[in-house]
Design a protein around this motif. Sequence first.
Motif, PDB file in Angstrom:
ATOM      1  N   LYS A  46      20.324  26.013  24.906  1.00 14.69           N
ATOM      2  CA  LYS A  46      20.887  26.922  23.902  1.00 14.69           C
ATOM      3  C   LYS A  46      20.695  28.399  24.254  1.00 14.69           C
ATOM      4  O   LYS A  46      20.894  29.267  23.402  1.00 14.69           O
ATOM      5  N   ALA A  47      20.319  28.687  25.504  1.00 12.61           N
ATOM      6  CA  ALA A  47      20.272  30.086  25.942  1.00 12.61           C
ATOM      7  C   ALA A  47      21.697  30.604  26.085  1.00 12.61           C
ATOM      8  O   ALA A  47      22.654  29.835  26.227  1.00 12.61           O
ATOM      9  N   ARG A  48      21.861  31.937  26.033  1.00 15.56           N
ATOM     10  CA  ARG A  48      23.177  32.565  26.183  1.00 15.56           C
ATOM     11  C   ARG A  48      23.126  33.608  27.295  1.00 15.56           C
ATOM     12  O   ARG A  48      22.158  34.365  27.407  1.00 15.56           O
ATOM     13  N   PHE A  49      24.185  33.613  28.085  1.00 14.93           N
ATOM     14  CA  PHE A  49      24.330  34.585  29.159  1.00 14.93           C
ATOM     15  C   PHE A  49      25.626  35.353  28.904  1.00 14.93           C
ATOM     16  O   PHE A  49      26.709  34.761  28.860  1.00 14.93           O
ATOM     17  N   THR A  50      25.527  36.673  28.742  1.00 10.73           N
ATOM     18  CA  THR A  50      26.683  37.497  28.414  1.00 10.73           C
ATOM     19  C   THR A  50      26.727  38.706  29.342  1.00 10.73           C
ATOM     20  O   THR A  50      25.709  39.384  29.534  1.00 10.73           O
ATOM     21  N   ASP A  51      27.923  38.974  29.922  1.00 11.18           N
ATOM     22  CA  ASP A  51      28.084  40.137  30.808  1.00 11.18           C
ATOM     23  C   ASP A  51      26.977  40.161  31.865  1.00 11.18           C
ATOM     24  O   ASP A  51      26.308  41.193  32.081  1.00 11.18           O
ATOM     25  N   THR A  52      26.776  39.026  32.513  1.00 15.40           N
ATOM     26  CA  THR A  52      25.654  38.869  33.441  1.00 15.40           C
ATOM     27  C   THR A  52      26.151  38.429  34.815  1.00 15.40           C
ATOM     28  O   THR A  52      27.119  37.674  34.932  1.00 15.40           O
ATOM     29  N   GLN A  53      25.484  38.924  35.862  1.00 14.45           N
ATOM     30  CA  GLN A  53      25.800  38.577  37.238  1.00 14.45           C
ATOM     31  C   GLN A  53      24.639  37.791  37.841  1.00 14.45           C
ATOM     32  O   GLN A  53      23.470  38.174  37.668  1.00 14.45           O
ATOM     33  N   LEU A  54      24.975  36.710  38.551  1.00 15.63           N
ATOM     34  CA  LEU A  54      23.962  35.937  39.263  1.00 15.63           C
ATOM     35  C   LEU A  54      24.388  35.800  40.716  1.00 15.63           C
ATOM     36  O   LEU A  54      25.526  35.394  40.995  1.00 15.63           O
ATOM     37  N   ARG A  55      23.495  36.146  41.636  1.00 18.96           N
ATOM     38  CA  ARG A  55      23.792  36.049  43.066  1.00 18.96           C
ATOM     39  C   ARG A  55      22.638  35.357  43.791  1.00 18.96           C
ATOM     40  O   ARG A  55      21.468  35.686  43.572  1.00 18.96           O
ATOM     41  N   ASP A  56      23.022  34.378  44.625  1.00 20.15           N
ATOM     42  CA  ASP A  56      22.017  33.658  45.424  1.00 20.15           C
ATOM     43  C   ASP A  56      20.876  33.140  44.566  1.00 20.15           C
ATOM     44  O   ASP A  56      19.692  33.217  44.944  1.00 20.15           O
ATOM     45  N   THR A  57      21.224  32.615  43.413  1.00 17.78           N
ATOM     46  CA  THR A  57      20.233  32.107  42.463  1.00 17.78           C
ATOM     47  C   THR A  57      20.306  30.585  42.406  1.00 17.78           C
ATOM     48  O   THR A  57      21.393  30.014  42.498  1.00 17.78           O
ATOM     49  N   ARG A  58      19.158  29.923  42.259  1.00 14.48           N
ATOM     50  CA  ARG A  58      19.082  28.471  42.300  1.00 14.48           C
ATOM     51  C   ARG A  58      18.615  27.919  40.949  1.00 14.48           C
ATOM     52  O   ARG A  58      17.660  28.425  40.358  1.00 14.48           O
ATOM     53  N   VAL A 105      17.475  24.192  39.734  1.00  7.92           N
ATOM     54  CA  VAL A 105      17.170  22.835  40.193  1.00  7.92           C
ATOM     55  C   VAL A 105      16.519  22.055  39.051  1.00  7.92           C
ATOM     56  O   VAL A 105      15.507  22.495  38.492  1.00  7.92           O
ATOM     57  N   ALA A 106      17.127  20.917  38.710  1.00 13.45           N
ATOM     58  CA  ALA A 106      16.590  20.042  37.654  1.00 13.45           C
ATOM     59  C   ALA A 106      16.326  20.818  36.366  1.00 13.45           C
ATOM     60  O   ALA A 106      15.276  20.672  35.733  1.00 13.45           O
ATOM     61  N   CYS A 107      17.285  21.649  35.988  1.00 13.64           N
ATOM     62  CA  CYS A 107      17.134  22.492  34.796  1.00 13.64           C
ATOM     63  C   CYS A 107      17.904  21.930  33.608  1.00 13.64           C
ATOM     64  O   CYS A 107      18.907  21.229  33.763  1.00 13.64           O
ATOM     65  N   ASP A 108      17.439  22.278  32.423  1.00 19.75           N
ATOM     66  CA  ASP A 108      18.116  21.929  31.183  1.00 19.75           C
ATOM     67  C   ASP A 108      18.908  23.151  30.721  1.00 19.75           C
ATOM     68  O   ASP A 108      18.348  24.107  30.193  1.00 19.75           O
ATOM     69  N   LEU A 109      20.228  23.106  30.944  1.00 25.47           N
ATOM     70  CA  LEU A 109      21.133  24.166  30.495  1.00 25.47           C
ATOM     71  C   LEU A 109      22.085  23.631  29.424  1.00 25.47           C
ATOM     72  O   LEU A 109      23.166  24.173  29.214  1.00 25.47           O
ATOM     73  N   ALA A 110      21.670  22.566  28.760  1.00 24.90           N
ATOM     74  CA  ALA A 110      22.522  21.968  27.731  1.00 24.90           C
ATOM     75  C   ALA A 110      22.730  22.937  26.570  1.00 24.90           C
ATOM     76  O   ALA A 110      21.834  23.702  26.207  1.00 24.90           O
ATOM     77  N   GLU A 111      23.948  22.910  26.041  1.00 24.44           N
ATOM     78  CA  GLU A 111      24.312  23.702  24.868  1.00 24.44           C
ATOM     79  C   GLU A 111      24.158  25.209  25.104  1.00 24.44           C
ATOM     80  O   GLU A 111      23.991  25.977  24.160  1.00 24.44           O
ATOM     81  N   THR A 112      24.201  25.619  26.368  1.00 28.79           N
ATOM     82  CA  THR A 112      24.132  27.048  26.669  1.00 28.79           C
ATOM     83  C   THR A 112      25.500  27.697  26.473  1.00 28.79           C
ATOM     84  O   THR A 112      26.534  27.039  26.492  1.00 28.79           O
ATOM     85  N   GLY A 113      25.491  29.023  26.313  1.00 29.00           N
ATOM     86  CA  GLY A 113      26.723  29.781  26.165  1.00 29.00           C
ATOM     87  C   GLY A 113      26.839  30.802  27.284  1.00 29.00           C
ATOM     88  O   GLY A 113      25.889  31.526  27.581  1.00 29.00           O
ATOM     89  N   TRP A 114      28.020  30.842  27.919  1.00 31.73           N
ATOM     90  CA  TRP A 114      28.260  31.752  29.039  1.00 31.73           C
ATOM     91  C   TRP A 114      29.556  32.513  28.768  1.00 31.73           C
ATOM     92  O   TRP A 114      30.601  31.896  28.557  1.00 31.73           O
ATOM     93  N   GLN A 115      29.480  33.831  28.790  1.00 35.73           N
ATOM     94  CA  GLN A 115      30.686  34.636  28.568  1.00 35.73           C
ATOM     95  C   GLN A 115      30.660  35.860  29.485  1.00 35.73           C
ATOM     96  O   GLN A 115      29.677  36.597  29.532  1.00 35.73           O
ATOM     97  N   ASP A 116      31.771  36.036  30.210  1.00 36.80           N
ATOM     98  CA  ASP A 116      31.894  37.151  31.146  1.00 36.80           C
ATOM     99  C   ASP A 116      30.736  37.138  32.144  1.00 36.80           C
ATOM    100  O   ASP A 116      29.976  38.111  32.287  1.00 36.80           O
ATOM    101  N   VAL A 117      30.611  36.008  32.843  1.00 38.63           N
ATOM    102  CA  VAL A 117      29.530  35.802  33.802  1.00 38.63           C
ATOM    103  C   VAL A 117      30.121  35.461  35.167  1.00 38.63           C
ATOM    104  O   VAL A 117      31.103  34.725  35.260  1.00 38.63           O
ATOM    105  N   THR A 118      29.527  35.995  36.239  1.00 43.38           N
ATOM    106  CA  THR A 118      29.924  35.653  37.597  1.00 43.38           C
ATOM    107  C   THR A 118      28.715  35.128  38.353  1.00 43.38           C
ATOM    108  O   THR A 118      27.652  35.763  38.362  1.00 43.38           O
ATOM    109  N   LEU A 119      28.882  33.960  38.971  1.00 42.99           N
ATOM    110  CA  LEU A 119      27.845  33.375  39.814  1.00 42.99           C
ATOM    111  C   LEU A 119      28.375  33.363  41.246  1.00 42.99           C
ATOM    112  O   LEU A 119      29.422  32.771  41.518  1.00 42.99           O
ATOM    113  N   THR A 120      27.671  34.015  42.158  1.00 43.16           N
ATOM    114  CA  THR A 120      28.106  34.128  43.547  1.00 43.16           C
ATOM    115  C   THR A 120      27.025  33.580  44.473  1.00 43.16           C
ATOM    116  O   THR A 120      25.866  34.012  44.418  1.00 43.16           O
ATOM    117  N   GLY A 121      27.416  32.619  45.313  1.00 45.01           N
ATOM    118  CA  GLY A 121      26.467  32.055  46.261  1.00 45.01           C
ATOM    119  C   GLY A 121      25.302  31.337  45.619  1.00 45.01           C
ATOM    120  O   GLY A 121      24.226  31.227  46.215  1.00 45.01           O
TER     121      GLY A 121
END
Length: 204
Positions: free
Chosen positions: A55-67, A69-85
């Motif tokens: 249930k975490a939220r990510f807004t107007d956020t950039q992620l680069r070369d981020t990992r 692994v075995a994470c719980d991202l259920a019910e999360t909210g993502w808006q205007d996000v870019t994940l690169t590499g």
Amino acid sequence: MAADLTPYQGDLEPDEEYDGLEFDGASFAGVHAGNSHFLDCSFVSTSFEGARLRKARFTDTQLRDTRFVACDLAETGWQDVTLTGCALAGVQAFSASMRRVTFRDCKLDSVNFRSSTLTDVRFEDCLLRDAEFGGTTLLRVSFGGCTLTGADFAKVSCTEVDLRGAALGITAGYESLRGATIDSVQLVTLAPLLARHLGITVTD
């Protein structure tokens, strides 16, 4: 890093607001930060392992070369996000909501998107292995230059989904591709599988 971002040090906590922060080279193993909100943040070379971010939220956020692994991202909210590499492996992201999200040059291995809603999401030149899209609502989603292996599209709702330019390795859910666009090369590849699914025997 944007000049106005503040470097962050320390651990993450649940139910917190993280605004205008840069996470560079951080490692969050087993962290519990559910219901948190990351607004206008940057993650660079950051590692989440066994993290609980439900249930975490990510807004107007950039992620680069981020990992992740075995994470719980259920019910999360993502808006205007870019994940690169970025790399996601063994991630539970079911019932997530993603709007205007771009995955670019990412590797997704055994990511569970089941029952999520993806709107205006782009997968660009990504590798998706054993991705679970069962019951997902896909609206204006594209997979240009991607390689999908073992993908499950069972009971997916597709509206303006663009699969052109992707290598399609779909194991289930051919009947749910109504509303998707494919190219002629993909049609040739999928034709025997579609025929088998429909019980059609093709013989010369």
